[in-house]
Write a protein that holds these residues in place. Sequence first.
Motif, PDB file in Angstrom:
ATOM      1  N   ASP A 170       0.869  -1.161   0.000  1.00 24.85           N
ATOM      2  CA  ASP A 170       0.000   0.000   0.000  1.00 24.85           C
ATOM      3  C   ASP A 170       0.916   1.223   0.000  1.00 24.85           C
ATOM      4  N   GLN A 222       1.266  14.415   6.123  1.00 19.84           N
ATOM      5  CA  GLN A 222       0.103  13.717   5.519  1.00 19.84           C
ATOM      6  C   GLN A 222       0.293  12.202   5.587  1.00 19.84           C
ATOM      7  N   ALA A 245      -4.432   6.806  10.396  1.00 18.89           N
ATOM      8  CA  ALA A 245      -5.871   6.688  10.134  1.00 18.89           C
ATOM      9  C   ALA A 245      -6.199   5.285   9.633  1.00 18.89           C
ATOM     10  N   LYS A 246      -5.309   4.741   8.779  1.00 16.93           N
ATOM     11  CA  LYS A 246      -5.596   3.426   8.186  1.00 16.93           C
ATOM     12  C   LYS A 246      -5.237   2.267   9.106  1.00 16.93           C
ATOM     13  N   TYR A 247      -4.141   2.434   9.851  1.00 21.03           N
ATOM     14  CA  TYR A 247      -3.564   1.244  10.508  1.00 21.03           C
ATOM     15  C   TYR A 247      -3.397   1.381  12.014  1.00 21.03           C
ATOM     16  N   ASP A 248      -4.093   2.307  12.663  1.00 23.22           N
ATOM     17  CA  ASP A 248      -3.792   2.470  14.088  1.00 23.22           C
ATOM     18  C   ASP A 248      -4.091   1.213  14.902  1.00 23.22           C
ATOM     19  N   ASP A 249      -5.113   0.434  14.513  1.00 19.40           N
ATOM     20  CA  ASP A 249      -5.410  -0.815  15.250  1.00 19.40           C
ATOM     21  C   ASP A 249      -4.231  -1.772  15.171  1.00 19.40           C
ATOM     22  N   LYS A 250      -3.711  -1.911  13.926  1.00 23.02           N
ATOM     23  CA  LYS A 250      -2.616  -2.872  13.712  1.00 23.02           C
ATOM     24  C   LYS A 250      -1.345  -2.405  14.425  1.00 23.02           C
ATOM     25  N   GLU A 297      -0.293  10.959   9.094  1.00 24.92           N
ATOM     26  CA  GLU A 297      -1.719  11.020   9.448  1.00 24.92           C
ATOM     27  C   GLU A 297      -2.495   9.899   8.754  1.00 24.92           C
ATOM     28  N   GLU A 298      -2.206   9.701   7.476  1.00 26.65           N
ATOM     29  CA  GLU A 298      -2.921   8.654   6.731  1.00 26.65           C
ATOM     30  C   GLU A 298      -2.565   7.257   7.264  1.00 26.65           C
ATOM     31  N   LEU A 299      -1.272   7.098   7.596  1.00 30.51           N
ATOM     32  CA  LEU A 299      -0.804   5.813   8.131  1.00 30.51           C
ATOM     33  C   LEU A 299      -1.578   5.440   9.399  1.00 30.51           C
ATOM     34  N   ILE A 343       1.679   5.078   0.263  1.00 27.31           N
ATOM     35  CA  ILE A 343       1.095   6.334   0.754  1.00 27.31           C
ATOM     36  C   ILE A 343       2.009   7.471   0.306  1.00 27.31           C
TER      37      ILE A 343
END
Length: 273
Positions: free
Chosen positions: A240, A248, A255-260, A251-253, A242
């Motif tokens: 993936d 940016q 937003a997409k992967y905070d659980d992981k 932030e996107e990282l 980015i």
Amino acid sequence: MLKLVTCIKQVPMVSELPWDAKTGTLKRELAEGMMNPACKHALEAALLLKNRHGAHITAISMGPPMAEEVLREAVAMGADRGILLSDYPMAGADTLSTSYTLARAIEKECPDFDLILSGCYTNDSETAQVGPQLLEELNIPGATFVDQFEIKGNTIRMNRTVDEYLEILEMDLPGLITVSTHQYNPRYASLSGVEDAFNRADITRLGIDDLGIEPEMTGIKGSATRILDVYSPTTEKKNDVITGSPKQIVEELFAKYDDKIGSAIGKDLKDYE
Ligand SMILES: Cc1cc2nc3c(=O)[nH]c(=O)nc-3n(C[C@H](O)[C@H](O)[C@H](O)COP(=O)(O)OP(=O)(O)OC[C@H]3O[C@@H](n4cnc5c(N)ncnc54)[C@H](O)[C@@H]3O)c2cc1C
């Protein structure tokens, strides 16, 4: 003299084996067998007791005829007797019918046992259920994943590690323990032991008629578990990309992967918002 029973399972020597799609069982006749490694630790614990205090050790296994090999190996290591439970109706057993059948055989062949030692789990099925189910069947006390123990009179004192704690337990005999793989490193069989195991070993083979059990109570008919599917899990890798400014991207990282990311570092990142 202490009367000990050790439960030994023969497991396939290789991990990738064909399965019978209809029954969901392993086609074990296509593999060479070996003694389940955890069972060796249980046997070693029994052998140390025999060396220190004197004991009679019966090794018992349920399985196809080739499972006799692991009983001979047990005798070569120092067990006194082997019992093989092998009969067509016993095939395809789940843990419930395995423990039922083992219990009936122990009641018949070793009624005055002091302690049953089983492995903590097997390499091929790994349920860790047979020990606990066996003590239920025999209506005796027990403890699982025992690291170390000693017997004084009619009492067994056991060390057991739970998370970062050490538990010290005491139990009256007769009873059952499943032995962890942390201690009791198995010995090698001596050459004279191997000779005894193949020339003079006392191995008894028993079927359902000898045990007086109905075919409905053992094997696949006596099993409550149904294997619905067996497959090797597949993994998939995906890149993936980015793009953008460093801010940016970060932030996107998140937003997409905070659980992981949170589970990888062991913290819930929402606590830090
Ligand atoms: C003819 C025949 C064919 C069989 N075919 C298969 C097969 O294809 N695949 C398969 O996995 N199993 C087979 N079995 C055995 C049985 O189904 C399993 O042993 C049982 O379900 C145990 O589950 P587990 O491996 O998760 O044991 P766990 O509960 O993980 O084992 C813990 C401990 O229990 C004891 N134990 C477990 N099983 C046995 C056993 N059979 N005999 C003595 N002690 C035992 C051992 O001390 C072991 O370390 C067969 C049995 C027979 C009679």
